[in-house]
Design a protein around this motif. Structure first.
Motif, PDB file in Angstrom:
ATOM      1  N   UNK A  37       0.810  -1.228   0.000  1.00 44.84           N
ATOM      2  CA  UNK A  37       0.000   0.000   0.000  1.00 44.84           C
ATOM      3  C   UNK A  37       0.844   1.279   0.000  1.00 44.84           C
ATOM      4  N   UNK A  38       0.182   2.373  -0.339  1.00 48.53           N
ATOM      5  CA  UNK A  38       0.880   3.662  -0.401  1.00 48.53           C
ATOM      6  C   UNK A  38       1.360   4.092   0.979  1.00 48.53           C
ATOM      7  N   UNK A  39       0.503   3.868   1.984  1.00 45.81           N
ATOM      8  CA  UNK A  39       0.870   4.328   3.320  1.00 45.81           C
ATOM      9  C   UNK A  39       0.261   3.394   4.366  1.00 45.81           C
ATOM     10  N   UNK A  40       1.095   2.927   5.271  1.00 46.47           N
ATOM     11  CA  UNK A  40       0.620   1.980   6.290  1.00 46.47           C
ATOM     12  C   UNK A  40       1.256   2.340   7.631  1.00 46.47           C
ATOM     13  N   UNK A  41       0.416   2.500   8.647  1.00 45.38           N
ATOM     14  CA  UNK A  41       0.938   2.731  10.005  1.00 45.38           C
ATOM     15  C   UNK A  41       0.432   1.616  10.902  1.00 45.38           C
ATOM     16  N   UNK A  42       1.368   0.902  11.529  1.00 41.27           N
ATOM     17  CA  UNK A  42       0.964  -0.174  12.435  1.00 41.27           C
ATOM     18  C   UNK A  42       0.475   0.425  13.748  1.00 41.27           C
ATOM     19  N   UNK A 149      -4.198  -4.194  14.437  1.00 42.92           N
ATOM     20  CA  UNK A 149      -4.643  -2.801  14.381  1.00 42.92           C
ATOM     21  C   UNK A 149      -3.661  -2.004  13.530  1.00 42.92           C
ATOM     22  N   UNK A 150      -4.210  -1.216  12.636  1.00 46.91           N
ATOM     23  CA  UNK A 150      -3.353  -0.422  11.750  1.00 46.91           C
ATOM     24  C   UNK A 150      -4.196   0.618  11.024  1.00 46.91           C
ATOM     25  N   UNK A 151      -3.524   1.457  10.278  1.00 51.95           N
ATOM     26  CA  UNK A 151      -4.228   2.404   9.415  1.00 51.95           C
ATOM     27  C   UNK A 151      -3.542   2.416   8.054  1.00 51.95           C
ATOM     28  N   UNK A 152      -4.345   2.211   7.023  1.00 55.96           N
ATOM     29  CA  UNK A 152      -3.801   2.213   5.653  1.00 55.96           C
ATOM     30  C   UNK A 152      -4.527   3.280   4.839  1.00 55.96           C
ATOM     31  N   UNK A 153      -3.755   4.111   4.181  1.00 56.57           N
ATOM     32  CA  UNK A 153      -4.302   5.042   3.187  1.00 56.57           C
ATOM     33  C   UNK A 153      -3.717   4.618   1.856  1.00 56.57           C
ATOM     34  N   UNK A 154      -4.591   4.275   0.943  1.00 55.05           N
ATOM     35  CA  UNK A 154      -4.077   3.594  -0.250  1.00 55.05           C
ATOM     36  C   UNK A 154      -4.855   4.013  -1.495  1.00 55.05           C
ATOM     37  N   UNK A 155      -4.171   4.002  -2.618  1.00 49.89           N
ATOM     38  CA  UNK A 155      -4.790   4.314  -3.906  1.00 49.89           C
ATOM     39  C   UNK A 155      -3.831   3.834  -4.991  1.00 49.89           C
ATOM     40  N   UNK A 498       1.627  -1.764 -11.097  1.00 50.23           N
ATOM     41  CA  UNK A 498       0.473  -0.947 -11.462  1.00 50.23           C
ATOM     42  C   UNK A 498      -0.116  -0.167 -10.302  1.00 50.23           C
ATOM     43  N   UNK A 499       0.004  -0.699  -9.115  1.00 50.21           N
ATOM     44  CA  UNK A 499      -0.663  -0.085  -7.966  1.00 50.21           C
ATOM     45  C   UNK A 499       0.272   0.769  -7.111  1.00 50.21           C
ATOM     46  N   UNK A 500       1.412   0.229  -6.756  1.00 50.66           N
ATOM     47  CA  UNK A 500       2.210   0.814  -5.671  1.00 50.66           C
ATOM     48  C   UNK A 500       3.083   1.961  -6.166  1.00 50.66           C
ATOM     49  N   UNK A 501       3.618   2.722  -5.199  1.00 48.89           N
ATOM     50  CA  UNK A 501       4.447   3.860  -5.595  1.00 48.89           C
ATOM     51  C   UNK A 501       5.812   3.354  -6.050  1.00 48.89           C
TER      52      UNK A 501
END
Ligand code: ACM
Ligand code: ZN
Length: 737
Positions: A37-42, A149-155, A498-501
């Motif tokens: 993913x573009x951004x992942x915080x554990x 538990x985590x937070x992902x912001x992805x595109x 195709x997806x990741x940075x």
């Protein structure tokens, strides 16, 4: 035996190194997501699924999809549940990028936010990757289903992330295509390019012209299309009914996959021409690069455009896709050179070469496509003329150079450059596959970048729609489920490109995520993916065969008698002391069902020498570039090609001036290392006196072995059934003393 250890130690250290190689130092704790993913915080702690997990959100497909997946694994969901919950918020008001999502996992709540269904669907895919892999196969006996538990912001980086499948050379039925689509969706692939018609089979029902599938979907001894590509001397084929197509389109839409149908025109059209020979120029021209004749539409025949319109009209009604792909590749222009009416058309239009007839044809079919509300897509040959119009999409396949040219010329371009993106190419020199575009290892594919390679201006970058992998299925007949072997894990690499940075692109890390978690996922998804084989070497001084594992947790099994290792074969735990290593075979086992190809020691030849023939004779004509003398030149890479299909009664005889003393003669047919165009039906004979013959093995997959008990004076290949290649290829004889 102490010498073993360094060899295994190298592996262990490499493995350790890989798993700790994150700059942040937390890689080993990070979930092994693909695409990354573009951004992942554990975070801390985990969310625990129960029998009453409450799913809240509209009845949109991502929500229903998650519910189905959880229920299939025996996890009940309860809309009135009071315990933990999964909340979907799908609304443009969320202001997230197209197909993007935010996934926040807390101990009591999973929050999924997106602006569109696609984004929520991809959040669900990420969530599934965080769960035990058995979520994909309906595992019901896992007590503790938790996600961290985590937070992902992805595109996604690119809006077009595709895979192409050729169903003409090998037919994959509707139920298989549905599985294929599920697998693509797991990888966040959003386009399926369906190559539905080519020389060797027409695969889509066209109601106005039922003959297309009644006849054109079948090859065989009594069919209008001859056997080819391993389909053998029997009826082979199949097609999709319109009902099946509509079901598949509906399924794909609920997986955020747009299907781009392709009918390859005006070349690659032998299947339709076998049904309607009148579409061809009246005078036969030359063969295509694949050796196919009678496969090019006549450009000047007006009725042809009416038939094409009938086909496009029905295709446009079946597929909601904005684009219809109409091929345009590899046209044997010689057909038009010989055709009086095509030549007349050239004069009338002031064309000076036959390529202009191709563009003439493409402009005509583009007009038809537009009449039915669609846009034209085609292979990169179509961009060579600006008259096609910049609203066409170009699929760049021939080279990095043609890809660059297409983008710089202003075409919306899908990057499917053969030398990186063709997953029909071999994955290593030892494996089955094509090699005309080189060997496409996973690492090589992963190294491809649709933008960074080229120094495009910002404006040019806008023309790059994305990336696509492609599988042409000439070699799809074997081994079993070869299509999956070729597509996976290479599809995972396409997905990540195709997806990741591009900043996150890191092959060792990708490989670590693959072997640590994604193999498990693919297995439970039902994919018979390729597993790397071990690196095996013979060390003569120590009389020892040593094995380097392809990844730290790999299990390697072996046999000592030349047979295929199976799940009962012993596991290789250390170096094996032997002075006769030739018959050893090793394979990596993922589990009892799934293994790599088997290999011997890479520095030991499987045969001692090539046979030196005094003479080789045949009743067949020889191809000018692959003469019979190639069988006498002592070079295993050169081979003989007949000038036509082999038919019963054909033979090739190798004669030896000095009789051969050996334990085995390996008779291999087909192009070396590709095993294409070998003997379909036939057997070997051999003679001790040059007069009387002993019947030997029949050919299996183009190979027969002779085990003589006297000196051999000659060996003969006898053909008993038509070859299913347009020509026959035969190699040097290989000798084991
Ligand atoms: C192609 O590989 N002929 C597009
Ligand atoms: Zn013509």
């Amino acid at each position: 035996m102490t010498s073993v250890k360094p060899y295994f130690l190298i592996i262990a250290i490499a493995g350790l190194f890989l798993s700790f190689r994150s700059e942040a130092g937390v890689t080993e704790k990070m979930p092994c997501l693909i695409p990354v993913p573009q951004d992942l915080k554990m975070g801390e702690g985990c969310f625990r699924f129960s029998q009453s997990t409450n799913i809240r959100g509209s009845r949109s497909y991502p929500v229903l999809y998650l519910q189905e997946k959880l229920n299939a694994s025996g996890l009940a969901t309860d809309p009135s549940g009071q315990a933990e919950e999964i909340v979907f918020s799908i609304s443009p008001k969320n202001g997230l990028p197209e197909e993007g999502y935010r996934l926040e996992i807390g101990e009591k709540r999973i929050m999924i936010e997106s602006s569109d269904n696609a984004g929520a669907f991809y959040a669900v895919q990420t969530l599934l990757q965080l769960m035990p892999p058995r979520i994909y196969s309906g595992g019901a006996d896992i007590e503790e289903w938790t996600v961290p538990c985590l937070e992902i912001n992805d595109y996604p980086r690119f809006s077009y992330r595709g895979m192409m499948l050729d169903v003409s050379r090998t037919f994959y039925d509707a139920s298989y295509i549905k599985k294929h689509i599920e697998w693509l969706a797991y990888h966040k692939i959003n386009r399926f390019h369906w190559h539905l018609a080519d020389d060797n089979g027409w695969r889509i029902e066209i109601r106005k012209h039922p003959e297309l599938t009644e006849k054109g979907a079948w090859r065989g001894p009594d069919e209008v299309i001859e056997p080819s590509f391993g389909s053998g001397n029997k009826r082979y084929g199949g097609y999709y009914t319109q009902k099946e197509i509509r079901e598949i389109v509906r399924l794909a839409a609920e997986r955020n996959i747009e299907i781009i149908p392709e009918i390859d025109l005006p070349g690659h059209s032998r299947a339709i021409a076998a049904v309607f020979p009148e579409i061809l120029c009246p005078v036969e021209g030359g063969a295509s690069v694949q050796g196919e004749t009678k496969n090019v539409w006549c450009v000047s025949r007006e009725e042809n455009y009416r038939l094409i319109e009938d086909i496009i009209k029905e295709i446009a009604s079946m597929f909601p896709s904005e684009y219809i792909h109409l091929g345009g590749d590899e046209v044997a222009l010689a057909s038009w050179k010989e055709c009086p009416s095509c030549q007349k058309l050239m004069k009338e239009c002031g064309y000076t070469d036959e390529n202009q007839l191709l563009f003439h044809f493409v402009r005509r079919v583009k007009g038809i496509v537009e009449k039915y509300g669609k846009k034209l897509a085609g292979w990169d040959e179509i961009m060579e003329d600006s008259s096609i119009g910049k609203d066409a999409t170009v699929y760049a396949w021939r080279s990095v150079g043609t890809a660059e040219k297409s983008v710089r010329s202003g075409y919306r371009t899908v990057m499917q450059v053969a030398e990186y993106c063709y997953v029909d190419m071999k994955q290593s020199p030892l494996e089955r596959g094509h090699n005309w575009a080189g060997i496409v290892t996973l690492e090589k594919l992963y190294s491809f970048d649709p933008l960074d390679k080229f120094n495009f201006t910002d404006e040019e970058k806008e023309n790059v729609a994305g990336i696509q992998g492609g599988f042409w299925s000439e070699l799809g007949n074997r081994p079993y489920r070869f299509v999956e072997y070729q597509n996976y894990p290479r599809t995972a690499a396409i997905a990540e490109i195709g997806w990741s940075s591009p900043e996150s692109r890191d092959y060792p890390d990708f490989y670590r995520r693959l072997v640590t978690s994604h193999y498990d996922r693919m297995y439970h998804q039902g994919i018979a993916f390729r597993l790397p084989y071990p690196d095996v070497k013979y060390f003569e001084k120590e009389n020892a065969v040593k094995v380097r594992l392809p990844y730290p947790s790999a299990v390697v099994r072996y046999t000592v008698d030349g047979s295929e290792p199976d799940s009962d074969s012993p596991v290789c735990m250390s170096a094996i002391v032997t002075d006769s290593p030739r018959k050893f075979r090793f394979a990596t086992f993922f589990n009892n069902d799934l293994k790599s190809i088997s290999v011997g020691a890479s520095n030991i030849k499987l045969f001692d020498t090539l046979a030196v023939c005094s003479d080789v004779i045949t009743n067949m004509g020889e191809h000018t570039r692959f003469p019979l003398s190639n069988l006498k030149d002592g070079n295993a890479a050169t081979y003989f090609r007949s000038d036509r299909k082999a038919v019963p009664g054909d033979y090739i005889e190798y004669r030896f001036g000095t009789p051969l003393s050996c334990s085995e003669i390996i008779v291999e047919t087909g192009i070396p290392d590709i095993t294409l165009y070998g003997v379909t039906d036939g057997y070997v004979e051999y003679s001790y006196n040059g007069i009387d013959y002993v019947k030997g093995d029949t050919f299996v997959d183009g190979v027969a072995v002779i085990r003589p008990d006297q000196q051999v004076k000659s060996v003969r290949i006898n053909i008993t059934g038509k070859s299913d290649g347009p020509v026959l290829a035969v190699q040097d004889l290989k000798i084991v003393f």
